[in-house]
Design a protein around this motif. Sequence first.
Motif, PDB file in Angstrom:
ATOM      1  N   ASP A 289      43.420  45.085  37.523  1.00 53.45           N
ATOM      2  CA  ASP A 289      42.787  44.288  38.572  1.00 53.45           C
ATOM      3  C   ASP A 289      41.363  44.755  38.842  1.00 53.45           C
ATOM      4  O   ASP A 289      40.516  43.967  39.277  1.00 53.45           O
ATOM      5  CB  ASP A 289      43.604  44.372  39.865  1.00 53.45           C
ATOM      6  N   ASN A 290      41.094  46.044  38.587  1.00 52.19           N
ATOM      7  CA  ASN A 290      39.761  46.599  38.827  1.00 52.19           C
ATOM      8  C   ASN A 290      38.870  46.590  37.593  1.00 52.19           C
ATOM      9  O   ASN A 290      37.807  47.211  37.588  1.00 52.19           O
ATOM     10  CB  ASN A 290      39.884  48.021  39.368  1.00 52.19           C
TER      11      ASN A 290
ATOM     12  N   SER B 222      46.825  47.938  39.113  1.00 53.44           N
ATOM     13  CA  SER B 222      45.593  48.258  39.828  1.00 53.44           C
ATOM     14  C   SER B 222      44.431  48.479  38.858  1.00 53.44           C
ATOM     15  O   SER B 222      43.310  48.000  39.094  1.00 53.44           O
ATOM     16  CB  SER B 222      45.808  49.510  40.688  1.00 53.44           C
TER      17      SER B 222
ATOM     18  N   LYS C 202      52.582  49.805  39.326  1.00 59.69           N
ATOM     19  CA  LYS C 202      51.526  49.583  40.317  1.00 59.69           C
ATOM     20  C   LYS C 202      50.187  50.117  39.821  1.00 59.69           C
ATOM     21  O   LYS C 202      49.138  49.469  39.994  1.00 59.69           O
ATOM     22  CB  LYS C 202      51.897  50.256  41.633  1.00 59.69           C
ATOM     23  N   ALA C 203      50.194  51.301  39.194  1.00 59.54           N
ATOM     24  CA  ALA C 203      48.948  51.907  38.714  1.00 59.54           C
ATOM     25  C   ALA C 203      48.326  51.070  37.596  1.00 59.54           C
ATOM     26  O   ALA C 203      47.100  50.891  37.546  1.00 59.54           O
ATOM     27  CB  ALA C 203      49.212  53.325  38.227  1.00 59.54           C
TER      28      ALA C 203
END
Length: 435
Positions: free
Chosen positions: A234-235, A231, A227-228
């Motif tokens: 995605d950023n 993220s 997940k990290a």
Amino acid sequence: MQSDLPKVLHPLAGAPMLAHSIFCAQAINAQKTIIVAGHGSDQVTAAAKKYDEDAQIVLQTAQNGTGHAVDQARDALSGFDGDVYVLYGDTPFITPEILDQMAQKRTDGASVVVLGFDVPAPSNYGRLVIKDGALDAIVEAKDATPEQQEIRLCNSGVICAPRDLLFDLISEITNDNASGEYYLTDVVSLARARGLSCAAVECTAQDAMGVNSRRELAIAEAHFQDKARASAMDNGATLLDPKTVWFSYDTHVGRDVVIEQNVVFGPGVTVETDAHIRAFSHIEGAHISQHVVVGPYARLRPGAELADGARVGNFVEIKNAAIGEGAKVNHLSYIGDASIGDAANIGAGTITCNYDGYFKHHTEIGARAFIGSNTMLVAPVRVGDDALTGSGSVITRDVADGDLALARATQANKTGLALKLMSKLKAAKAALKKD
């Protein structure tokens, strides 16, 4: 867990599992956080206070079930007028968004709200019995009928109810079940018996993941890291080999950051826009500004502050030190308890000798200073702006702005002595072999 450490204190992404539940409570601005502790309560208390100094600790001296555990918080919540969420220290992935969904169910009229998740093979999980669109009961697996065992919607244990109602219902719980324990889950059937409405909110099985073994802890870590990484990308960050980058629970990575292979982030790291973290670097407790290059094989320890455009290269360790704008520490150096001025250049093998065995001392290096290779800077000491130190120097006194400091023994060459010495040593070694 096969461990002397209380289960909830086993680390996940750089923080105890318990801390992740505390973070969730903080994110919804909980007015009170009550930790119910049993085994290892002293350790649990110390860990909880580290992440929330206002957390209250209550003890469950006898392990008589989840209903009994929650009941230990009754006095701590005396006079509190609001909803109570029950979370678990070994269930680290409950999010504020999930709790917001539960709050909405309360707003819509449900007196008790339970969090459930769907799994194809429920096994030993308690089942959520839904009737006419509402939650009718929670049945523990060992008490379930064959028909109820076919239900896929399972109980996570997370519950929300008004304080007064919750403890009123808990007072009615009995231990008349297969385990002889006081099940918190019984509050649903007790509420329904009063004609109160109950509701369920569904999350994913991964959100409700509990950790009860080292294997499950490894699965949870992998889930967090996936997940990290997603993220971060995605950023706007680039991860050249995502599976080899490991984040902490609080790592912040800006846009256009490039992270190469085999990089590990410990707690307390911020990486600003357009920084480049090269392979095999280990970073914790550090602030990395824009356009900084770190590594490969660099180690940044707590208190490392790298200003815009700084360079920290291979096999360099930085600890509790500020590296100025455009400064370079490129090779095989240790910089601890120090401040390095803008555009300074630190030569290979430089060491700030900051510890005398009892106290740490500070080294200051000015702007545009040039520290020659293999310089030992014996703190406390200051090297001024535009100053130089000669390679191999041991600097024990301050160097004024613009000065050149040379501090090394005079070289003496002994004619032919190397050959004589080596011949003598060779003969001695040969004699030892004969013996």
